[in-house]
Design a protein around this motif. Structure first.
Motif, PDB file in Angstrom:
ATOM      1  N   ASP A 150       0.822  -1.211   0.000  1.00 41.67           N
ATOM      2  CA  ASP A 150       0.000   0.000   0.000  1.00 41.67           C
ATOM      3  C   ASP A 150       0.856   1.261   0.000  1.00 41.67           C
ATOM      4  O   ASP A 150       0.334   2.368  -0.128  1.00 41.67           O
ATOM      5  N   ASP A 151       2.176   1.107   0.118  1.00 38.98           N
ATOM      6  CA  ASP A 151       3.063   2.261   0.038  1.00 38.98           C
ATOM      7  C   ASP A 151       3.256   2.734  -1.399  1.00 38.98           C
ATOM      8  O   ASP A 151       3.856   3.792  -1.628  1.00 38.98           O
ATOM      9  N   TRP A 152       2.761   1.928  -2.348  1.00 34.91           N
ATOM     10  CA  TRP A 152       2.881   2.267  -3.764  1.00 34.91           C
ATOM     11  C   TRP A 152       1.503   2.533  -4.345  1.00 34.91           C
ATOM     12  O   TRP A 152       0.509   1.970  -3.893  1.00 34.91           O
ATOM     13  N   ALA A 153       1.458   3.392  -5.345  1.00 37.90           N
ATOM     14  CA  ALA A 153       0.184   3.826  -5.935  1.00 37.90           C
ATOM     15  C   ALA A 153      -0.501   2.674  -6.672  1.00 37.90           C
ATOM     16  O   ALA A 153       0.147   1.708  -7.094  1.00 37.90           O
ATOM     17  N   PRO A 154      -1.829   2.753  -6.843  1.00 42.21           N
ATOM     18  CA  PRO A 154      -2.526   1.766  -7.674  1.00 42.21           C
ATOM     19  C   PRO A 154      -1.920   1.725  -9.077  1.00 42.21           C
ATOM     20  O   PRO A 154      -1.446   2.734  -9.599  1.00 42.21           O
ATOM     21  N   LEU A 155      -1.957   0.540  -9.673  1.00 40.29           N
ATOM     22  CA  LEU A 155      -1.349   0.363 -10.986  1.00 40.29           C
ATOM     23  C   LEU A 155      -2.056   1.210 -12.039  1.00 40.29           C
ATOM     24  O   LEU A 155      -3.284   1.248 -12.116  1.00 40.29           O
ATOM     25  N   LYS A 156      -1.252   1.903 -12.857  1.00 37.91           N
ATOM     26  CA  LYS A 156      -1.777   2.565 -14.063  1.00 37.91           C
ATOM     27  C   LYS A 156      -1.521   1.610 -15.221  1.00 37.91           C
ATOM     28  O   LYS A 156      -0.370   1.246 -15.492  1.00 37.91           O
ATOM     29  N   ARG A 157      -2.589   1.211 -15.919  1.00 39.67           N
ATOM     30  CA  ARG A 157      -2.489   0.090 -16.839  1.00 39.67           C
ATOM     31  C   ARG A 157      -2.759   0.505 -18.281  1.00 39.67           C
ATOM     32  O   ARG A 157      -3.631   1.316 -18.563  1.00 39.67           O
ATOM     33  N   TYR A 158      -1.970  -0.095 -19.189  1.00 42.54           N
ATOM     34  CA  TYR A 158      -2.121   0.101 -20.628  1.00 42.54           C
ATOM     35  C   TYR A 158      -2.074  -1.282 -21.282  1.00 42.54           C
ATOM     36  O   TYR A 158      -1.441  -2.207 -20.768  1.00 42.54           O
ATOM     37  N   GLU A 159      -2.733  -1.405 -22.428  1.00 40.34           N
ATOM     38  CA  GLU A 159      -2.780  -2.717 -23.084  1.00 40.34           C
ATOM     39  C   GLU A 159      -2.808  -2.552 -24.597  1.00 40.34           C
ATOM     40  O   GLU A 159      -3.477  -1.660 -25.128  1.00 40.34           O
ATOM     41  N   TRP A 160      -2.064  -3.423 -25.286  1.00 40.60           N
ATOM     42  CA  TRP A 160      -2.013  -3.414 -26.739  1.00 40.60           C
ATOM     43  C   TRP A 160      -2.131  -4.834 -27.279  1.00 40.60           C
ATOM     44  O   TRP A 160      -1.622  -5.785 -26.669  1.00 40.60           O
ATOM     45  N   HIS A 161      -2.780  -4.979 -28.425  1.00 40.42           N
ATOM     46  CA  HIS A 161      -2.717  -6.203 -29.221  1.00 40.42           C
ATOM     47  C   HIS A 161      -1.724  -5.911 -30.338  1.00 40.42           C
ATOM     48  O   HIS A 161      -1.929  -4.999 -31.138  1.00 40.42           O
ATOM     49  N   ILE A 162      -0.644  -6.694 -30.404  1.00 37.47           N
ATOM     50  CA  ILE A 162       0.418  -6.429 -31.364  1.00 37.47           C
ATOM     51  C   ILE A 162       0.651  -7.678 -32.209  1.00 37.47           C
ATOM     52  O   ILE A 162       0.752  -8.792 -31.681  1.00 37.47           O
ATOM     53  N   THR A 163       0.748  -7.485 -33.505  1.00 38.96           N
ATOM     54  CA  THR A 163       1.005  -8.590 -34.421  1.00 38.96           C
ATOM     55  C   THR A 163       2.516  -8.801 -34.519  1.00 38.96           C
ATOM     56  O   THR A 163       3.198  -8.194 -35.347  1.00 38.96           O
ATOM     57  N   THR A 164       3.018  -9.642 -33.630  1.00 43.78           N
ATOM     58  CA  THR A 164       4.451  -9.919 -33.577  1.00 43.78           C
ATOM     59  C   THR A 164       4.666 -11.167 -32.736  1.00 43.78           C
ATOM     60  O   THR A 164       3.721 -11.790 -32.265  1.00 43.78           O
ATOM     61  N   HIS A 165       5.934 -11.520 -32.533  1.00 47.38           N
ATOM     62  CA  HIS A 165       6.315 -12.661 -31.704  1.00 47.38           C
ATOM     63  C   HIS A 165       7.015 -12.134 -30.455  1.00 47.38           C
ATOM     64  O   HIS A 165       7.729 -11.115 -30.522  1.00 47.38           O
ATOM     65  N   PRO A 166       6.853 -12.788 -29.296  1.00 44.58           N
ATOM     66  CA  PRO A 166       7.480 -12.272 -28.064  1.00 44.58           C
ATOM     67  C   PRO A 166       8.986 -12.059 -28.174  1.00 44.58           C
ATOM     68  O   PRO A 166       9.519 -11.103 -27.605  1.00 44.58           O
TER      69      PRO A 166
END
Length: 329
Positions: A150-166
């Motif tokens: 709780d000493d750290w802020a709530p997660l700010k989240r982003y998400e992408w669908h990407i046409t590639t390989h890891p």
């Protein structure tokens, strides 16, 4: 048209959802690892991931009807209920009930008739272990204080669908030259990366400009296998980033960025430099995306003396493939 990537899906721990995206008694259809799957949380709160199609007559467990229309299959106790004939399956893939049968069908009695995935939950994330040969986990998910305090802020989240390989995405860490030309940095960053087992660790130290003069800063990059990336930015605004790459199939991924920063006197600090550092990192991802989505993999790239340790990186990454010759990388 030939495949852009010769590599299969690498094995490892992968994020399949954030914990708060799956409520108790809820299920949802998902697609990862080239398979249709169903993710659900039992009434006791345990998350589970199974192959989606009922072994009875093939209904998808992740699409409900009646009161579950628009949601997933219903949950009763520790089992998900097939919407077609109400067969029930627990998180191990075992059939726990056929409500209209006098006897359990011999083919499913006492067996795992649906493929199940090992699940662990930490860092506000539901993780699934993937291995094409069904081998048990070879390492653990790294637990981060920053994502569990709780000493750290709530997660700010982003998400992408990407046409590639890891692997194509991860290779950026061994390619400092692209920062100069893709991200237009003033110079090419220099850092040392250490490879040990499934873990890669790097550090880049730099002077960071501020209105009050330069301060010492550092960027610590880490990954544990292909699905767990995490970076710490220290200096102007301390920032922790989880970069979570999960294969949909061998040419498509879901990438999740989850940022957090330390609270100040118990309060979340918004705006200013704190927001700017996250916006800059997200902006760099947006610059990388069109490159990844429209390139092909070169088995034997023509490299120059200014390129990074790409061959070393590929040798390390090759350990995450089954039934594929790493020397081909």
């Amino acid at each position: 048209m030939s495949k852009r990537y010769p590599m299969p899906i690498p094995h490892g721990w992968y994020a399949v959802a954030y914990s708060d995206e799956l409520e108790v008694g809820q299920s949802r259809a998902v697609r990862y690892f080239g398979e249709d799957l169903v993710l659900f949380r039992t009434e006791s709160g345990n998350a589970a991931l199974l192959d989606a199609y009922c072994p009875h007559l093939g209904a998808h467990l992740g699409y409900g009807i009646h009161e579950n229309t628009g949601r997933g299959g219903g949950i009763q106790g520790e089992s998900i209920v097939c919407p077609f004939h109400a067969w029930k399956f627990n998180g191990e893939g075992e059939c726990t009930d056929v409500p209209y049968a006098k006897n359990m069908p011999p083919k499913v009695q006492g067996t795992r008739c649906l493929k199940s995935y090992r699940i662990t939950e930490t860092n506000q994330v539901i993780w699934a272990w993937y291995h094409p040969d069904g081998i048990d986990p070879l390492w653990d998910v790294v637990v981060h204080d920053e994502a569990n305090s709780d000493d750290w802020a709530p997660l700010k989240r982003y998400e992408w669908h990407i046409t590639t390989h890891p692997q194509e995405m991860a290779e950026n860490a061994a390619d400092p030259a692209h920062f100069r030309y893709v991200h237009r940095t003033a110079s090419m960053p220099q850092w040392e990366t250490t490879y040990e087992g499934p873990r890669a660790t790097g550090v880049q130290r730099a002077k960071m400009p501020t209105p009050r003069g330069e301060i010492d800063g550092a960027i610590y990059t880490n990954s544990m296998g292909p699905g767990q990336g995490f970076t710490k930015f220290e200096g102007i605004a301390d920032t922790f980033l989880m970069g979570l790459t999960t294969p949909i199939d061998d040419e498509n991924v879901i990438l999740r960025f989850a940022f957090t920063q330390p609270k100040v006197n118990g309060q979340v600090k918004e705006g200013g430099v704190n927001a700017a550092i996250m916006a800059d990192i997200v902006g760099q991802l947006e610059e990388d995306k069109p490159i990844w989505e429209h390139k092909v993999y070169r088995r034997l790239p023509v490299l120059c003396d200014g390129d990074g340790p790409i061959a070393k990186f590929r040798k390390w990454y090759g350990q995450f493939y089954s039934n594929y010759d790493p020397s081909a990388l």
